[in-house]
Enzyme design. Sequence first.
Site, PDB file in Angstrom:
ATOM      1  N   TRP A 183     -32.749  -1.396  14.588  1.00 21.89           N
ATOM      2  CA  TRP A 183     -32.484  -1.850  15.959  1.00 21.89           C
ATOM      3  C   TRP A 183     -31.230  -1.157  16.464  1.00 21.89           C
ATOM      4  O   TRP A 183     -30.239  -1.065  15.721  1.00 21.89           O
ATOM      5  CB  TRP A 183     -32.288  -3.368  16.030  1.00 21.89           C
ATOM      6  CG  TRP A 183     -31.872  -3.774  17.420  1.00 21.89           C
ATOM      7  CD1 TRP A 183     -32.670  -3.860  18.525  1.00 21.89           C
ATOM      8  CD2 TRP A 183     -30.538  -4.108  17.858  1.00 21.89           C
ATOM      9  NE1 TRP A 183     -31.914  -4.206  19.627  1.00 21.89           N
ATOM     10  CE2 TRP A 183     -30.606  -4.363  19.246  1.00 21.89           C
ATOM     11  CE3 TRP A 183     -29.302  -4.179  17.221  1.00 21.89           C
ATOM     12  CZ2 TRP A 183     -29.488  -4.706  20.002  1.00 21.89           C
ATOM     13  CZ3 TRP A 183     -28.178  -4.530  17.973  1.00 21.89           C
ATOM     14  CH2 TRP A 183     -28.278  -4.791  19.345  1.00 21.89           C
ATOM     15  N   GLU A 222     -37.315  -2.179  16.328  1.00 16.45           N
ATOM     16  CA  GLU A 222     -37.229  -3.433  17.092  1.00 16.45           C
ATOM     17  C   GLU A 222     -36.802  -3.158  18.529  1.00 16.45           C
ATOM     18  O   GLU A 222     -35.722  -2.637  18.779  1.00 16.45           O
ATOM     19  CB  GLU A 222     -36.206  -4.355  16.407  1.00 16.45           C
ATOM     20  CG  GLU A 222     -35.958  -5.656  17.163  1.00 16.45           C
ATOM     21  CD  GLU A 222     -34.877  -6.522  16.502  1.00 16.45           C
ATOM     22  OE1 GLU A 222     -34.225  -6.056  15.547  1.00 16.45           O
ATOM     23  OE2 GLU A 222     -34.694  -7.666  16.952  1.00 16.45           O
ATOM     24  N   LYS A 224     -36.029  -4.233  22.667  1.00 14.13           N
ATOM     25  CA  LYS A 224     -35.315  -5.288  23.386  1.00 14.13           C
ATOM     26  C   LYS A 224     -35.477  -5.022  24.870  1.00 14.13           C
ATOM     27  O   LYS A 224     -35.565  -3.864  25.288  1.00 14.13           O
ATOM     28  CB  LYS A 224     -33.845  -5.265  22.980  1.00 14.13           C
ATOM     29  CG  LYS A 224     -33.034  -6.467  23.467  1.00 14.13           C
ATOM     30  CD  LYS A 224     -31.747  -6.594  22.668  1.00 14.13           C
ATOM     31  CE  LYS A 224     -30.915  -7.761  23.164  1.00 14.13           C
ATOM     32  NZ  LYS A 224     -29.786  -8.046  22.279  1.00 14.13           N
ATOM     33  N   ASP A 256     -39.151  -9.478  18.101  1.00  8.66           N
ATOM     34  CA  ASP A 256     -38.078 -10.476  18.131  1.00  8.66           C
ATOM     35  C   ASP A 256     -38.356 -11.348  19.346  1.00  8.66           C
ATOM     36  O   ASP A 256     -38.401 -10.845  20.476  1.00  8.66           O
ATOM     37  CB  ASP A 256     -36.717  -9.772  18.240  1.00  8.66           C
ATOM     38  CG  ASP A 256     -35.543 -10.750  18.298  1.00  8.66           C
ATOM     39  OD1 ASP A 256     -35.623 -11.724  19.078  1.00  8.66           O
ATOM     40  OD2 ASP A 256     -34.541 -10.532  17.595  1.00  8.66           O
ATOM     41  N   HIS A 259     -36.495 -11.054  22.717  1.00 13.22           N
ATOM     42  CA  HIS A 259     -36.340  -9.739  23.322  1.00 13.22           C
ATOM     43  C   HIS A 259     -37.358  -9.405  24.396  1.00 13.22           C
ATOM     44  O   HIS A 259     -37.663  -8.236  24.626  1.00 13.22           O
ATOM     45  CB  HIS A 259     -36.386  -8.664  22.232  1.00 13.22           C
ATOM     46  CG  HIS A 259     -35.153  -8.637  21.383  1.00 13.22           C
ATOM     47  ND1 HIS A 259     -34.897  -7.662  20.460  1.00 13.22           N
ATOM     48  CD2 HIS A 259     -34.079  -9.464  21.347  1.00 13.22           C
ATOM     49  CE1 HIS A 259     -33.734  -7.898  19.865  1.00 13.22           C
ATOM     50  NE2 HIS A 259     -33.223  -8.989  20.391  1.00 13.22           N
ATOM     51  N   HIS A 283     -38.774 -11.348  14.067  1.00  9.41           N
ATOM     52  CA  HIS A 283     -37.470 -12.011  14.114  1.00  9.41           C
ATOM     53  C   HIS A 283     -37.653 -13.290  14.898  1.00  9.41           C
ATOM     54  O   HIS A 283     -37.991 -13.247  16.082  1.00  9.41           O
ATOM     55  CB  HIS A 283     -36.428 -11.143  14.830  1.00  9.41           C
ATOM     56  CG  HIS A 283     -35.730 -10.186  13.933  1.00  9.41           C
ATOM     57  ND1 HIS A 283     -34.726  -9.352  14.353  1.00  9.41           N
ATOM     58  CD2 HIS A 283     -35.885  -9.946  12.601  1.00  9.41           C
ATOM     59  CE1 HIS A 283     -34.284  -8.630  13.338  1.00  9.41           C
ATOM     60  NE2 HIS A 283     -34.985  -8.964  12.266  1.00  9.41           N
ATOM     61  N   ASP A 291     -29.483 -14.878  26.675  1.00  6.77           N
ATOM     62  CA  ASP A 291     -29.136 -14.696  25.268  1.00  6.77           C
ATOM     63  C   ASP A 291     -30.386 -14.753  24.402  1.00  6.77           C
ATOM     64  O   ASP A 291     -31.311 -15.517  24.665  1.00  6.77           O
ATOM     65  CB  ASP A 291     -28.157 -15.783  24.814  1.00  6.77           C
ATOM     66  CG  ASP A 291     -27.767 -15.585  23.357  1.00  6.77           C
ATOM     67  OD1 ASP A 291     -27.244 -14.511  23.042  1.00  6.77           O
ATOM     68  OD2 ASP A 291     -28.035 -16.479  22.534  1.00  6.77           O
ATOM     69  N   ASP A 293     -30.251 -15.173  20.893  1.00  7.50           N
ATOM     70  CA  ASP A 293     -29.970 -15.501  19.503  1.00  7.50           C
ATOM     71  C   ASP A 293     -29.593 -16.946  19.184  1.00  7.50           C
ATOM     72  O   ASP A 293     -28.921 -17.192  18.182  1.00  7.50           O
ATOM     73  CB  ASP A 293     -28.824 -14.591  19.000  1.00  7.50           C
ATOM     74  CG  ASP A 293     -29.141 -13.129  19.209  1.00  7.50           C
ATOM     75  OD1 ASP A 293     -30.172 -12.696  18.687  1.00  7.50           O
ATOM     76  OD2 ASP A 293     -28.368 -12.450  19.898  1.00  7.50           O
ATOM     77  N   ASP A 323     -33.376 -14.545  13.027  1.00  5.48           N
ATOM     78  CA  ASP A 323     -32.335 -13.732  13.645  1.00  5.48           C
ATOM     79  C   ASP A 323     -31.612 -14.572  14.687  1.00  5.48           C
ATOM     80  O   ASP A 323     -31.772 -14.367  15.886  1.00  5.48           O
ATOM     81  CB  ASP A 323     -32.928 -12.466  14.276  1.00  5.48           C
ATOM     82  CG  ASP A 323     -31.841 -11.561  14.840  1.00  5.48           C
ATOM     83  OD1 ASP A 323     -30.657 -11.817  14.544  1.00  5.48           O
ATOM     84  OD2 ASP A 323     -32.173 -10.622  15.577  1.00  5.48           O
TER      85      ASP A 323
HETATM   86  C1  RNT Z   1     -30.171  -7.816  18.470  1.00  9.04           C
HETATM   87  C2  RNT Z   1     -31.340  -7.716  17.544  1.00  9.04           C
HETATM   88  C3  RNT Z   1     -31.004  -7.410  16.114  1.00  9.04           C
HETATM   89  C4  RNT Z   1     -29.736  -8.053  15.657  1.00  9.04           C
HETATM   90  C5  RNT Z   1     -29.474  -7.885  14.200  1.00  9.04           C
HETATM   91  C6  RNT Z   1     -28.064  -8.239  13.851  1.00  9.04           C
HETATM   92  O1  RNT Z   1     -30.517  -8.258  19.714  1.00  9.04           O
HETATM   93  O2  RNT Z   1     -32.102  -8.874  17.619  1.00  9.04           O
HETATM   94  O3  RNT Z   1     -32.069  -7.731  15.303  1.00  9.04           O
HETATM   95  O4  RNT Z   1     -29.702  -9.413  15.970  1.00  9.04           O
HETATM   96  O5  RNT Z   1     -29.814  -6.630  13.806  1.00  9.04           O
HETATM   97 ZN    ZN Z   2     -33.624  -9.229  16.181  1.00  9.59          ZN
END
Ligand code: RNT
Ligand code: ZN
Length: 416
Positions: A183, A222, A224, A256, A259, A283, A291, A293, A323
């Site tokens: 990523w 990955e 985003k 993810d 994302h 993820h 956000d 996460d 994640d």
């Molecule tokens: C960031 C991505 C990625 C990170 C990690 C730390 O938006 O999701 O996966 O969270 O690599």
């Molecule tokens: Zn991620």
Amino acid sequence: MTRYEEAKLRYAALGIDTEQAIERLSQKAISMNCWQGDDVTGFDNPDGGAGNGIQATGNYPGRARSFAELKADFLQAAALIPGRKRINLHACYAVFDEAHPLVDRDKLTYEHFAPWVAFAKENSLGIDFNPTIFSHPMMKDGLSLSSPDEKVRRFWIDHAIACRRIAERIGQELDDMVLNNVWIPDGYKDTPSDRLGPRLRLQAALDEIFAEKCPHVIDSVESKVFAIGVESYTVGSNEFYMNYAATHPGVYNLLDNGHYHPMEYVSDKIPALLPFFDRIPLHVTRPVRWDSDHVVIFDDELREIMKEIVRNDAMDKVLIGLDCFDASINRVAAWVIATRSVHKALLWALLQPDEELRTAQDAGDFTRRLMLQEEIKTLPFADIWEEYCTRQDVPADGSWYDAVMEYETKVLVERT
Ligand code: RNT
Ligand code: ZN
């Protein structure tokens, strides 16, 4: 009859075998992200913290500041989580000591991770891996693998190649497959004047990175949609990586669920990818507005994601990793809540009357489908979950929190 035995009968009446669900759940490993324990700081720049493409917010006391502390916190969390576990490492968690002093990221070798492998062996953990392409001075103008600066690109390509070799060796040592996920935060805050150039550079960089055969590595990329400071353009977009993966056998597209646009659902993307890929790295996180996460909770989308994995017979194909990271609450509790939520949602998915639901849909009986989907919600699910925790020798809901608070008082608070 115990509460579990009664619950078992209620589910059996719908043709659902709780014993089988418990057995299948106990086989599925969940990869826990090590970076939840220290706010994505790592060991190669301890004073710097996360930055240059990634951010953790909050200053709750007790962040792990060393390999020893991170291991201790991880084990404290793991003791309160049922099921099989993997630990997801980032390259910035290289362990430096007298024999192996600090080196820059393009010079990392397996030796820097041998202590993690020993830890994994001692605790029956799998390992997953990630190059760390952020929080570093070689990020230039927010760019890494897509930078127009040849030196910057070279540094990060070398880092990513080093990481693949490390992941390969970890896989050999553990006799296991290791997910190595790429990523990068590359993108632009404002309207770009060239959208193709950076992607062509990224494409060429990936080709170099993936050139070597690494039989113990599962490669993934990955995407985003955007991030803070990168609002207008992301080089590694969904379309870019999806097509890269589709045209490069052995490279997978990691989803993810933080994302994508808020109206896009990873639960719907999984069955869209299954016809084309034999693996889908995932993820699991919780998007909140901008956000990606927040700590994972037992919410509708998490259950929907797990339902798609279970009912499409994809438990072996979807590699589930967490994640999420939150520096504003107890970090051990964050790990516990997130990982237990994933197991809980998987168990929920394993306890659905899938056959009946499918039959109703195929017969066009959408009324019955909706009725069943709703009525299943009030079955005594909590009793099955509690039974699972007991059999796994971990506390049930309502009885793990005290252990975390005691750890906070005895260990975490002392760190400040
Ligand atoms: C960031 C991505 C990625 C990170 C990690 C730390 O938006 O999701 O996966 O969270 O690599
Ligand atoms: Zn991620």
